[in-house]
Design an enzyme around this catalytic site. Sequence first.
Site, PDB file in Angstrom:
ATOM      1  N   GLY A   1       0.844  -1.007  -0.097  1.00 28.32           N
ATOM      2  CA  GLY A   1      -0.241  -0.168  -0.351  1.00 28.32           C
ATOM      3  C   GLY A   1       0.469   1.265  -0.079  1.00 28.32           C
ATOM      4  N   CYS A   2       1.699   1.118  -0.348  1.00 27.20           N
ATOM      5  CA  CYS A   2       3.252   2.167  -0.446  1.00 27.20           C
ATOM      6  C   CYS A   2       2.857   3.319  -1.367  1.00 27.20           C
ATOM      7  CB  CYS A   2       4.748   2.332   0.395  1.00 27.20           C
ATOM      8  SG  CYS A   2       4.920   0.688   1.553  1.00 27.20           S
ATOM      9  N   THR A   3       2.713   2.567  -2.395  1.00 23.63           N
ATOM     10  CA  THR A   3       2.127   3.683  -3.992  1.00 23.63           C
ATOM     11  C   THR A   3       1.486   3.866  -3.467  1.00 23.63           C
ATOM     12  OG1 THR A   3       3.411   2.175  -4.709  1.00 23.63           O
ATOM     13  CG2 THR A   3       1.830   3.372  -6.041  1.00 23.63           C
TER      14      THR A   3
ATOM     15  N   SER B   1       1.134   6.617  -1.207  1.00 23.61           N
ATOM     16  CA  SER B   1       1.810   8.673  -1.650  1.00 23.61           C
ATOM     17  C   SER B   1       1.369   8.814  -2.330  1.00 23.61           C
ATOM     18  CB  SER B   1       3.453   8.279  -1.752  1.00 23.61           C
ATOM     19  OG  SER B   1       3.895   7.416  -1.302  1.00 23.61           O
TER      20      SER B   1
END
Length: 290
Positions: free
Chosen positions: A182-184, A187
């Site tokens: 879920g980091c993309t 961001s």
Amino acid sequence: MPQRTSLADADCAIAQALDVVGDWWTLLIVRDTARGVHRFDALQQELGVSRKVLTERLHLLTDAGVLAREPYQDRPVRHEYRLTPRGRALLPVLIALQDWGDAWVLGEGETMATTEEGSKEAARVRSLVGTRLPELELLDFDGELRDPVAGTPYTVLYCFPGAYARKDAYPPGWSGIPGASGCTLESCTYRDQLAEFTAAGATVHGVSTQRPDEQRAFADKEGLRFPLLSDAALTLTAALRLPTFRASGVSRLKRLTLVVDRERAVVEALYPITDIEESVRAALAAVRRQ
């Protein structure tokens, strides 16, 4: 000084290191100086240790080159204690101990990029509200040193495990680590709502323990319009005792968000984060509430 059995002549580097940091007080002093506690009285209050024991351990650490004794007042002369480069090199040791404690003493040993809502780890992060970030700098994705706290009324620091420009750059088994994926999305959600944060008086900084070049490649790919900061040296992580996990031999920040005011005080701490888009909305609401 109490009687000590010296291990300094042993061939084992572990034994030699333990000759310097072999009891709990020495590592706790390193922990607290990394958090911005530098003066004798403040250290004593923070640790609850006797003046005699604290004096002995400070002498030990300064003699070993872990701490430097620096004057901060002339009349009378008073000193404070600062980590040297040798001392800062102990920060990964502290983070590894904290990671082990979170996983195996407070938890069940599972590798996670998050935690349970009612865990002691979550309580530790939420207790950061009111804490002041010590003066420190992190490398941005251009390799320049930057204060993570901006000059705007508020700074949103969203800490994430890792984001990469190519799918094959993610560590093996990444999608199987709870909370890692879920980091993309996170961001890009901040990217898409950046104008609203700016209008509310907030600067957005993403923080991970990745190298600046990895962050730059990801930022370019996704068109991010705010800096990503590298805490590869674990400076911010140690200063705030932020939770981590290890993947592919690297300590990585668990997903959490801090809202910090211009005076460096944490005014909101979001952790654990189970809904990424909702966490961005919560960070914006926290800024607007101030």
